[in-house]
Design a protein around this motif. Structure first.
Motif, PDB file in Angstrom:
ATOM      1  N   GLY A 240     -46.240 -35.854  78.374  1.00  0.00           N
ATOM      2  CA  GLY A 240     -46.581 -35.937  79.787  1.00  0.00           C
ATOM      3  C   GLY A 240     -46.444 -37.327  80.362  1.00  0.00           C
ATOM      4  N   TYR A 241     -46.281 -38.312  79.500  1.00  0.00           N
ATOM      5  CA  TYR A 241     -46.156 -39.699  79.948  1.00  0.00           C
ATOM      6  C   TYR A 241     -44.899 -40.294  79.346  1.00  0.00           C
ATOM      7  CZ  TYR A 241     -47.583 -44.415  81.324  1.00  0.00           C
ATOM      8  OH  TYR A 241     -47.632 -45.663  81.893  1.00  0.00           O
ATOM      9  N   HIS A 242     -44.116 -40.960  80.187  1.00  0.00           N
ATOM     10  CA  HIS A 242     -42.845 -41.552  79.754  1.00  0.00           C
ATOM     11  C   HIS A 242     -42.970 -43.080  79.799  1.00  0.00           C
ATOM     12  CE1 HIS A 242     -41.492 -37.503  80.050  1.00  0.00           C
ATOM     13  NE2 HIS A 242     -41.425 -37.482  81.366  1.00  0.00           N
TER      14      HIS A 242
ATOM     15  N   ALA B 125     -59.147 -35.662  78.744  1.00  0.00           N
ATOM     16  CA  ALA B 125     -57.961 -34.914  78.304  1.00  0.00           C
ATOM     17  C   ALA B 125     -56.840 -35.907  78.049  1.00  0.00           C
ATOM     18  CB  ALA B 125     -57.535 -33.894  79.353  1.00  0.00           C
ATOM     19  N   CYS B 126     -55.932 -35.557  77.156  1.00  0.00           N
ATOM     20  CA  CYS B 126     -54.807 -36.446  76.885  1.00  0.00           C
ATOM     21  C   CYS B 126     -53.587 -35.625  76.476  1.00  0.00           C
ATOM     22  CB  CYS B 126     -55.150 -37.479  75.812  1.00  0.00           C
ATOM     23  SG  CYS B 126     -55.301 -36.820  74.153  1.00  0.00           S
ATOM     24  N   CYS B 127     -52.457 -36.297  76.403  1.00  0.00           N
ATOM     25  CA  CYS B 127     -51.211 -35.655  76.005  1.00  0.00           C
ATOM     26  C   CYS B 127     -50.391 -36.657  75.199  1.00  0.00           C
ATOM     27  CB  CYS B 127     -50.426 -35.191  77.232  1.00  0.00           C
ATOM     28  SG  CYS B 127     -49.869 -36.543  78.302  1.00  0.00           S
ATOM     29  N   ARG B 128     -49.259 -36.204  74.680  1.00  0.00           N
ATOM     30  CA  ARG B 128     -48.342 -37.099  73.987  1.00  0.00           C
ATOM     31  C   ARG B 128     -47.570 -37.948  75.011  1.00  0.00           C
ATOM     32  NH1 ARG B 128     -44.288 -34.899  72.286  1.00  0.00           N
ATOM     33  NH2 ARG B 128     -44.570 -32.684  72.776  1.00  0.00           N
ATOM     34  N   TYR B 129     -46.868 -38.945  74.494  1.00  0.00           N
ATOM     35  CA  TYR B 129     -45.955 -39.706  75.336  1.00  0.00           C
ATOM     36  C   TYR B 129     -44.644 -39.861  74.598  1.00  0.00           C
ATOM     37  CZ  TYR B 129     -46.527 -43.978  72.517  1.00  0.00           C
ATOM     38  OH  TYR B 129     -46.527 -44.890  71.499  1.00  0.00           O
TER      39      TYR B 129
END
Length: 337
Positions: free
Chosen positions: A212-214, A124-128
């Motif tokens: 989800g990632y900064h 699974a992945c998300c944007r950053y």
């Protein structure tokens, strides 16, 4: 309690740490604030000479979810591989990664874990997003997700910035990644190659559309570093390995990988041309120019229908108007000059 007798952890988050004392406390605070209980965080101090090692030990003393490892400086890939080995000893079912100067959204683990399990995929992945200071305001995590089925998820890895090359905006089933994939003898684009190999083993990826990632931007972050010759060699090698490892059953993916490879040649040439010391890279630029020139009329490279028009123009300019193109690169492409 030894790793053999400790309770199994659902997720192990692996954080390679090297001289990150200025930002590590913020990273650890964001990890401790995760709205997902069943995880451990493995901090791998990779030969730090600042206070990073002490900060790792303090985190492990004060919070049972944190584990501190220390090793002689071996590089980020070796640190990640060491973290994976410890994660396996902890019985982790899923793996995630975080850089020591970055932050997780408080729902990063929960959202990706839910999506992967519901979609029955091992990835699974998300944007950053990027920030300096203060950290960005947190937007609500989505309750839905989109499944990218093979080979769509491989296409996205190569061409969709939302999916990106990084290991840190993703969640992996523990069996999907091996230590050899992570410690792959590359210092640059090592995460891209590891992801390509992991994605090849996965039937698809659950994509969660939220930041989800900064990713912290600062003077020492990757996007602000100089351009060592090894970076050019490693990036070209990663693209070559990807191009040569597309399964025969996906001819359209081969076309996409060919376009990615050619775009990488053009991009690396532009990285050199924008620099004031471009002459120091003349051997690398010469090799790239040979590859770009040879591919100009090749239907799999310079005339590949998947190649963006802007890259076609840049390739032509690199070969036919090099002095003018260098001036354009120096004027408009400001990073890493």
């Amino acid at each position: 309690m030894t790793p053999d007798t400790a309770p199994r952890r659902e997720i192990a988050v692996i954080v390679p740490v090297h001289n990150a004392a200025a930002f590590l406390p913020d990273c650890l605070d964001a990890l401790a604030a995760q709205r997902f209980d069943d995880f451990c965080c493995i901090l791998v101090d990779d030969g730090s000479t600042d206070a990073s090692g002490e900060l790792c030990d303090e985190a492990a003393r004060s919070d049972g979810r944190f584990i501190a490892l220390h090793q002689a400086q071996s590089g980020v890939s070796a640190a990640r591989a060491a973290g994976v080995r410890r994660a396996r000893a902890e019985g982790a079912i899923w793996l995630a990664f975080c850089d020591a100067d970055d932050r997780y959204h408080p729902d990063f683990l929960r959202t990706l874990h839910t999506a992967a399990r519901e979609a029955a995929v091992p990835l699974a992945c998300c944007r950053y997003d990027t920030f300096t200071d203060p950290p960005p305001a947190e937007s609500p995590a989505p309750s839905d997700y989109r499944v990218l089925r093979a080979p769509e998820h491989l296409e996205a890895l190569l061409h969709d910035h939302a999916v990106d090359y990084g290991l840190w905006n993703k969640l992996y089933a523990a069996g999907l990644l091996t230590e050899a994939m992570l410690d792959n003898d590359l210092a640059y684009n090592e995460d891209l190659l590891a992801n390509w190999q992991a994605f090849l083993r996965a039937p698809g990826c659950a994509f969660c559309d939220f930041a989800g990632y900064h990713y912290r931007q600062h003077a020492d972050s990757a996007s602000h570093r100089a351009l060592p010759p090894q970076s050019i060699d490693d990036q070209r090698r990663a693209a070559t390995l990807i191009r040569s490892s597309v399964p025969d059953r996906w001819p359209q993916l081969q076309e996409s990988a060919n376009a990615f490879y050619y775009e990488k040649l053009v991009y690396l040439a532009s990285m050199i041309l924008r620099r004031s010391d471009a002459d120091a890279y003349r051997v690398h630029l010469g090799e790239l120019s040979i590859g770009i020139t040879a591919g100009l009329k090749d239907p799999q490279l310079g005339r590949n229908p998947r190649l963006p028009f802007a890259i076609r123009v840049a390739a032509w300019a690199t070969v036919h108007t090099p002095k003018l193109w260098r001036r354009v690169c120096r004027t408009f492409l400001k990073d890493r000059q």
